[in-house]
Design an enzyme around this catalytic site. Sequence first.
Site, PDB file in Angstrom:
ATOM      1  N   GLY A  13       0.828  -1.215   0.000  1.00 48.47           N
ATOM      2  CA  GLY A  13       0.000   0.000   0.000  1.00 48.47           C
ATOM      3  C   GLY A  13       0.855   1.255   0.000  1.00 48.47           C
ATOM      4  N   ASN A  35      -2.836  -8.587   0.255  1.00 48.97           N
ATOM      5  CA  ASN A  35      -3.724  -9.290  -0.689  1.00 48.97           C
ATOM      6  C   ASN A  35      -4.087  -8.393  -1.877  1.00 48.97           C
ATOM      7  OD1 ASN A  35      -5.431  -7.487   0.483  1.00 48.97           O
ATOM      8  ND2 ASN A  35      -7.036  -8.938   1.027  1.00 48.97           N
ATOM      9  N   THR A  38      -6.308  -2.958  -1.985  1.00 51.66           N
ATOM     10  CA  THR A  38      -6.199  -1.543  -2.373  1.00 51.66           C
ATOM     11  C   THR A  38      -4.752  -1.150  -2.683  1.00 51.66           C
ATOM     12  OG1 THR A  38      -5.988  -0.893  -0.049  1.00 51.66           O
ATOM     13  CG2 THR A  38      -8.199  -0.821  -0.994  1.00 51.66           C
ATOM     14  N   LYS A  94     -13.172  -6.922   9.011  1.00 47.37           N
ATOM     15  CA  LYS A  94     -12.432  -8.178   9.238  1.00 47.37           C
ATOM     16  C   LYS A  94     -10.945  -7.925   9.462  1.00 47.37           C
ATOM     17  CE  LYS A  94     -15.217 -11.677   6.921  1.00 47.37           C
ATOM     18  NZ  LYS A  94     -15.375 -12.424   5.677  1.00 47.37           N
ATOM     19  N   GLY A 105      -1.630 -12.660  17.751  1.00 46.66           N
ATOM     20  CA  GLY A 105      -1.320 -14.067  18.061  1.00 46.66           C
ATOM     21  C   GLY A 105       0.060 -14.439  17.534  1.00 46.66           C
ATOM     22  N   ALA A 117      -1.387   0.270  13.092  1.00 47.34           N
ATOM     23  CA  ALA A 117      -1.718   1.558  12.467  1.00 47.34           C
ATOM     24  C   ALA A 117      -3.131   1.936  12.859  1.00 47.34           C
ATOM     25  CB  ALA A 117      -1.602   1.431  10.946  1.00 47.34           C
ATOM     26  N   TYR A 148     -15.009   1.584   9.654  1.00 44.78           N
ATOM     27  CA  TYR A 148     -13.568   1.854   9.774  1.00 44.78           C
ATOM     28  C   TYR A 148     -13.236   2.286  11.207  1.00 44.78           C
ATOM     29  CZ  TYR A 148      -9.040   4.091   8.557  1.00 44.78           C
ATOM     30  OH  TYR A 148      -7.714   4.458   8.469  1.00 44.78           O
ATOM     31  N   TYR A 162      -3.883  -7.520  24.832  1.00 40.45           N
ATOM     32  CA  TYR A 162      -2.710  -8.402  24.702  1.00 40.45           C
ATOM     33  C   TYR A 162      -1.529  -7.846  25.496  1.00 40.45           C
ATOM     34  CZ  TYR A 162      -4.176 -12.025  21.443  1.00 40.45           C
ATOM     35  OH  TYR A 162      -4.758 -13.126  20.889  1.00 40.45           O
ATOM     36  N   THR A 178      -2.280  11.507   5.870  1.00 43.08           N
ATOM     37  CA  THR A 178      -0.907  11.464   5.358  1.00 43.08           C
ATOM     38  C   THR A 178      -0.938  11.496   3.836  1.00 43.08           C
ATOM     39  OG1 THR A 178      -0.244  10.201   7.290  1.00 43.08           O
ATOM     40  CG2 THR A 178       1.197  10.047   5.384  1.00 43.08           C
TER      41      THR A 178
HETATM   42  P1  NAD Z   1      -3.567   1.700   1.304  1.00 49.25           P
HETATM   43  O1  NAD Z   1      -4.941   1.311   0.881  1.00 49.25           O
HETATM   44  O2  NAD Z   1      -2.674   2.329   0.296  1.00 49.25           O
HETATM   45  O3  NAD Z   1      -2.797   0.460   1.911  1.00 49.25           O
HETATM   46  C1  NAD Z   1      -3.430  -0.572   2.604  1.00 49.25           C
HETATM   47  C2  NAD Z   1      -2.799  -1.879   2.158  1.00 49.25           C
HETATM   48  O4  NAD Z   1      -3.398  -2.957   2.912  1.00 49.25           O
HETATM   49  C3  NAD Z   1      -3.071  -2.184   0.673  1.00 49.25           C
HETATM   50  O5  NAD Z   1      -1.866  -2.580   0.032  1.00 49.25           O
HETATM   51  C4  NAD Z   1      -4.085  -3.322   0.709  1.00 49.25           C
HETATM   52  O6  NAD Z   1      -4.009  -4.153  -0.426  1.00 49.25           O
HETATM   53  C5  NAD Z   1      -3.690  -4.023   1.992  1.00 49.25           C
HETATM   54  N1  NAD Z   1      -4.764  -4.822   2.596  1.00 49.25           N
HETATM   55  C6  NAD Z   1      -6.033  -4.448   2.849  1.00 49.25           C
HETATM   56  N2  NAD Z   1      -6.712  -5.468   3.415  1.00 49.25           N
HETATM   57  C7  NAD Z   1      -5.845  -6.506   3.517  1.00 49.25           C
HETATM   58  C8  NAD Z   1      -5.935  -7.828   4.032  1.00 49.25           C
HETATM   59  N3  NAD Z   1      -7.073  -8.309   4.545  1.00 49.25           N
HETATM   60  N4  NAD Z   1      -4.835  -8.629   3.994  1.00 49.25           N
HETATM   61  C9  NAD Z   1      -3.657  -8.160   3.469  1.00 49.25           C
HETATM   62  N5  NAD Z   1      -3.519  -6.925   2.969  1.00 49.25           N
HETATM   63  C10 NAD Z   1      -4.592  -6.105   3.001  1.00 49.25           C
HETATM   64  O7  NAD Z   1      -3.746   2.649   2.590  1.00 49.25           O
HETATM   65  P2  NAD Z   1      -2.679   3.521   3.377  1.00 49.25           P
HETATM   66  O8  NAD Z   1      -3.075   4.916   3.252  1.00 49.25           O
HETATM   67  O9  NAD Z   1      -1.302   3.109   3.021  1.00 49.25           O
HETATM   68  O10 NAD Z   1      -2.980   3.071   4.873  1.00 49.25           O
HETATM   69  C11 NAD Z   1      -2.213   2.087   5.529  1.00 49.25           C
HETATM   70  C12 NAD Z   1      -2.640   1.961   6.977  1.00 49.25           C
HETATM   71  O11 NAD Z   1      -2.492   3.215   7.643  1.00 49.25           O
HETATM   72  C13 NAD Z   1      -4.099   1.554   7.148  1.00 49.25           C
HETATM   73  O12 NAD Z   1      -4.194   0.652   8.241  1.00 49.25           O
HETATM   74  C14 NAD Z   1      -4.784   2.843   7.485  1.00 49.25           C
HETATM   75  O13 NAD Z   1      -5.937   2.640   8.276  1.00 49.25           O
HETATM   76  C15 NAD Z   1      -3.713   3.589   8.253  1.00 49.25           C
HETATM   77  N6  NAD Z   1      -3.920   5.035   8.176  1.00 49.25           N
HETATM   78  C16 NAD Z   1      -3.650   5.713   7.024  1.00 49.25           C
HETATM   79  C17 NAD Z   1      -3.870   7.082   6.965  1.00 49.25           C
HETATM   80  C18 NAD Z   1      -3.567   7.894   5.739  1.00 49.25           C
HETATM   81  O14 NAD Z   1      -3.764   9.116   5.747  1.00 49.25           O
HETATM   82  N7  NAD Z   1      -3.058   7.311   4.677  1.00 49.25           N
HETATM   83  C19 NAD Z   1      -4.385   7.758   8.085  1.00 49.25           C
HETATM   84  C20 NAD Z   1      -4.672   7.015   9.234  1.00 49.25           C
HETATM   85  C21 NAD Z   1      -4.418   5.655   9.270  1.00 49.25           C
END
Ligand code: NAD
Length: 314
Positions: A13, A35, A38, A94, A105, A117, A148, A162, A178
């Site tokens: 991501g 996976n 996104t 999920k 775990g 995160a 969310y 935990y 971000t």
């Molecule tokens: P993103 O969508 O670019 O990245 C998320 C990644 O998680 C993707 O590569 C997606 O394919 C993968 N993913 C989703 N469900 C999955 C699963 N079940 N198994 C394996 N991979 C899975 O989003 P991002 O902006 O890079 O965000 C990354 C994390 O940071 C997230 O947890 C998000 O909640 C958190 N976050 C991001 C921001 C932001 O501004 N970008 C702000 C707050 C929190």
Amino acid sequence: MTKEKVLITGGAGFIGSHLCDRFLSEGYQVIAMDNLLTGEIQNIKHLMSQPDFELLHHDVSNYVHITGNLKYIMHFASPASPIDYLKMPIQTMKVGSRGTLNCLGLAKAKGARILIASTSEIYGDPLIHPQQEDYWGNVNPIGPRGVYDEAKRFQEAVTMAYHRFHGLETRIARIFNTFGPRMRLCDGRALPTFISQALRNEDLTVFGDGSQTRSFTYVDDLIDGVYRLLLSNYPYPVNIGNPEEITIKEFGEEIIKITGSKSKIVYLDLPKDDPKQRKPDISRAKKELDWKPKYNRVEGLKPTLEYFQKKVSD
Ligand code: NAD
Ligand code: UDP
């Protein structure tokens, strides 16, 4: 000497891929688990031939198995843009619940330290401003954003469980909006939407009257804050964000100016439960991590814009 290993879920991501870069440059062996829900292979293509990097195509909401030792787990897998999680509400819940339990775990089994995160969304539509970590938030559990927000709130709660019950070494990063290279052009978030609209001279779609505020953090700063938090001894949530606040209308105008675009602003309906204001209080990050952002928004927009210009013309 064998290198220490880190598992980064969501490693393909936007943020996850920058984390992969950082850990490789710090001399770790990196396993990215994704996976591609996104994420995009393109984000980690430059790492695929590196001997210390491995991509495991796997849904972290299903049982996770890793052979050998693990030093750290960074749980970043989750849809993150409002459009994504509205389209994929069940996967979002999920990965925040089952996915987090699987990671916790695994951390327990391996004796690994885990960082999750979390997000400023756990404050919901906040009634205090700026947001401090001891504010419990104002979340609508059954609204569209609830999938969310509540998944992330569960994630924090189970992580603390935990920590308290098993003595697991846990870290919680509350990440604020971000931005930077590798965001998807069409993920629906304000920044990539406005930049791609401006670069195509299309109208910028501001929701509501644009008076709602956000505080945007450049990705290099975020990665540094998260890395410092991981190495710290601090188990409670820490806001990682840039307190430089701007209204969405002013932000749209800034993007038009920086891109030299002919675009105008159009006003569309405000989505339900859209937070009215958001700005991190970063006193805790300053004290516990000796961290504050190095880049202001306009500095961060330069490399971001270069990335988007290339993407739009591809
Ligand atoms: P993103 O969508 O670019 O990245 C998320 C990644 O998680 C993707 O590569 C997606 O394919 C993968 N993913 C989703 N469900 C999955 C699963 N079940 N198994 C394996 N991979 C899975 O989003 P991002 O902006 O890079 O965000 C990354 C994390 O940071 C997230 O947890 C998000 O909640 C958190 N976050 C991001 C921001 C932001 O501004 N970008 C702000 C707050 C929190
Ligand atoms: N927004 C907007 N136009 C868009 C996309 C988003 O005005 O095309 C607004 C959105 O309603 C919110 C702010 O910009 O008030 C930030 O939205 P984003 O999706 O980037 O992140 P959020 O902070 O809401 O999770």
